[in-house]
Design an enzyme around this catalytic site. Sequence first.
Site, PDB file in Angstrom:
ATOM      1  N   GLU A  46       0.824  -1.220   0.000  1.00  0.00           N
ATOM      2  CA  GLU A  46       0.000   0.000   0.000  1.00  0.00           C
ATOM      3  C   GLU A  46       0.852   1.261   0.000  1.00  0.00           C
ATOM      4  O   GLU A  46       1.834   1.366   0.740  1.00  0.00           O
ATOM      5  CB  GLU A  46      -0.915  -0.004   1.237  1.00  0.00           C
ATOM      6  CG  GLU A  46      -2.289   0.510   0.947  1.00  0.00           C
ATOM      7  CD  GLU A  46      -2.978  -0.333  -0.131  1.00  0.00           C
ATOM      8  OE1 GLU A  46      -3.112   0.169  -1.284  1.00  0.00           O
ATOM      9  OE2 GLU A  46      -3.377  -1.458   0.150  1.00  0.00           O
ATOM     10  N   HIS A  47       0.465   2.216  -0.834  1.00  0.00           N
ATOM     11  CA  HIS A  47       1.133   3.520  -0.938  1.00  0.00           C
ATOM     12  C   HIS A  47       2.602   3.383  -1.323  1.00  0.00           C
ATOM     13  O   HIS A  47       3.438   4.183  -0.889  1.00  0.00           O
ATOM     14  CB  HIS A  47       1.011   4.294   0.378  1.00  0.00           C
ATOM     15  CG  HIS A  47      -0.338   4.887   0.606  1.00  0.00           C
ATOM     16  ND1 HIS A  47      -0.762   6.047   0.000  1.00  0.00           N
ATOM     17  CD2 HIS A  47      -1.371   4.473   1.379  1.00  0.00           C
ATOM     18  CE1 HIS A  47      -2.001   6.326   0.402  1.00  0.00           C
ATOM     19  NE2 HIS A  47      -2.393   5.383   1.229  1.00  0.00           N
ATOM     20  N   ASP A  49       3.392   2.192  -4.829  1.00  0.00           N
ATOM     21  CA  ASP A  49       3.524   2.211  -6.287  1.00  0.00           C
ATOM     22  C   ASP A  49       4.074   3.546  -6.763  1.00  0.00           C
ATOM     23  O   ASP A  49       4.917   3.598  -7.662  1.00  0.00           O
ATOM     24  CB  ASP A  49       2.208   1.867  -6.987  1.00  0.00           C
ATOM     25  CG  ASP A  49       1.034   2.744  -6.599  1.00  0.00           C
ATOM     26  OD1 ASP A  49       1.082   3.396  -5.526  1.00  0.00           O
ATOM     27  OD2 ASP A  49       0.042   2.770  -7.358  1.00  0.00           O
ATOM     28  N   GLY A 144     -11.884   2.326  -1.570  1.00  0.00           N
ATOM     29  CA  GLY A 144     -10.563   1.748  -1.729  1.00  0.00           C
ATOM     30  C   GLY A 144     -10.521   0.581  -2.689  1.00  0.00           C
ATOM     31  O   GLY A 144      -9.558  -0.191  -2.697  1.00  0.00           O
ATOM     32  N   SER A 146     -11.024   1.081  -6.063  1.00  0.00           N
ATOM     33  CA  SER A 146     -10.650   1.657  -7.353  1.00  0.00           C
ATOM     34  C   SER A 146     -11.820   1.947  -8.281  1.00  0.00           C
ATOM     35  O   SER A 146     -11.746   1.744  -9.487  1.00  0.00           O
ATOM     36  CB  SER A 146      -9.638   0.746  -8.061  1.00  0.00           C
ATOM     37  OG  SER A 146      -9.018   1.417  -9.121  1.00  0.00           O
ATOM     38  N   SER A 147     -12.911   2.478  -7.720  1.00  0.00           N
ATOM     39  CA  SER A 147     -14.043   2.864  -8.560  1.00  0.00           C
ATOM     40  C   SER A 147     -13.675   4.028  -9.476  1.00  0.00           C
ATOM     41  O   SER A 147     -14.086   4.064 -10.649  1.00  0.00           O
ATOM     42  CB  SER A 147     -15.241   3.247  -7.683  1.00  0.00           C
ATOM     43  OG  SER A 147     -14.910   4.316  -6.802  1.00  0.00           O
ATOM     44  N   ASP A 191      -3.655   0.744  -9.932  1.00  0.00           N
ATOM     45  CA  ASP A 191      -5.065   0.506 -10.223  1.00  0.00           C
ATOM     46  C   ASP A 191      -5.296   0.284 -11.710  1.00  0.00           C
ATOM     47  O   ASP A 191      -5.977  -0.661 -12.133  1.00  0.00           O
ATOM     48  CB  ASP A 191      -5.920   1.685  -9.746  1.00  0.00           C
ATOM     49  CG  ASP A 191      -5.831   1.891  -8.247  1.00  0.00           C
ATOM     50  OD1 ASP A 191      -5.247   1.017  -7.558  1.00  0.00           O
ATOM     51  OD2 ASP A 191      -6.333   2.912  -7.763  1.00  0.00           O
ATOM     52  N   ASN A 234     -12.769  10.629  -0.455  1.00  0.00           N
ATOM     53  CA  ASN A 234     -12.288  10.719  -1.828  1.00  0.00           C
ATOM     54  C   ASN A 234     -10.883  11.312  -1.828  1.00  0.00           C
ATOM     55  O   ASN A 234     -10.677  12.437  -1.359  1.00  0.00           O
ATOM     56  CB  ASN A 234     -13.233  11.594  -2.653  1.00  0.00           C
ATOM     57  CG  ASN A 234     -12.874  11.595  -4.126  1.00  0.00           C
ATOM     58  OD1 ASN A 234     -11.772  11.971  -4.499  1.00  0.00           O
ATOM     59  ND2 ASN A 234     -13.810  11.174  -4.960  1.00  0.00           N
TER      60      ASN A 234
END
Length: 461
Positions: A46-47, A49, A144, A146-147, A191, A234
């Site tokens: 997480e966090h 990339d 979380g 990835s919409s 994502d 968001n």
Amino acid sequence: MEVIKVGKKEPIDDRYKDLKNEFEKKFVLPPDVLIRVPGRVNLIGEHIDYCGYAVLPMAIEQDVLVAVSKQAEGGPGLTLCNVDTKYAEHQQDILADMNIPEGSPSWWKYFMCGLKGVKEEFKRGEPAVGLNILVSGSIPPSAGLSSSSALVVSAALVNVWGLDISVDREELAGVCARSERFIGTQGGGMDQAIELLAQEGSAKLIEFGPLKTFSVTLPTGATFVVANSLEEKNKAASNDFNTRVVECRLAAKIIAKKLLAEGEWKELMKMKDVQEHIGVEIAQMVEKVESVLHEEDYTVQEVMEILEIDKEYLQKNILTANTQNLATFRLYQRAMHVYSEAARVYQFRDVCQAAGENSLTELGELMFASHQSCAGMYQCSSSGLDCLVELSKKFGALGARLTGAGWGGCIVALVEEKSAAKFIENLKTAYYEPMQLGTEELNSAIFVTRPGQGASLWSVR
């Protein structure tokens, strides 16, 4: 590398049929093409990339579906609608004008990012094609999963089809990642990559610079449960996400300034680049961080003195538009998270490949450690996420962690297949029952997920 093509065999799922019917009601004629882009759950990584490091996500069943047709008689405009009427319709008389207005993020602005990115990178001088578009989404927003990126990717695929562009999935993933910056998100590309490159039945180890993906087969009996805290945030509407990006940049530059040759730090923006220039393994960078960064927050003045730069250089070359007024930076904690989390990703991959008898337990321990680092060092958790992780431990999960940007949204828990149903019932009672959710809302808040397929396009006519 797979070039994106429009398939001939149209899906027969009820949601596709409903979307086609709604499209015909609104636009009279049937759509030309249907597009599906899945959401994703990140199993670990997480966090990191946007710091250059590999991640390990998988696609999920929840998705964004898009029905699209070109406007009659070569019309130049855009009509963009959502099946869910709480999301406002967006219209433009001339699609050539793709300026995305500032202000709070709206669903259609994410869609415009994808249209704009493809048009600018592939067909700069050609006129835009007028489009009628209807969108249906089953990915919970701000959860979380990835919409928002699914909207960007689906829009990019609309223009790949509409402008007859030949492009492979890897290249388009990079275009989509850059496109989200039109709305102010400085993400790293995970994502978009998994949404385009996922293969049914396996997770993906995704490396960046250059983009490379490797299938990861999960151990037999591994079942992943996604549980939504129902706390929404968001990431484009707040500067918390971009603050972390900037803190990682500054940490990278200060570590490089102190450990590398004079001036070398100026060209380095990502922690992975710093590690590679120093020439040590990822795990050894934890010791480097402890030796050169202090745990107390850094002030703007201190950063400028260490790097020997002025405020104009800092604001122009390192900070983002919505982090210009930050007064302090928490660097030690961010760097410790990034390097330890990057190491955990490869440990997770190695456990899966070894497929030993204790593999599920070992994966679970890595997931719990990841959450502890996200909550403590990166400070991107929330009370709901922490509660869900603790309840997961109580109810027998082998591992659990927040997934996605955090500050609300979802956790992903690893349970044995035989225990999944009981685990879900226990979480429903302990976490969701006081919320008095309806059956449909409850079932969309917590569910079992399996590795799914990446984005697809089908011809309708």
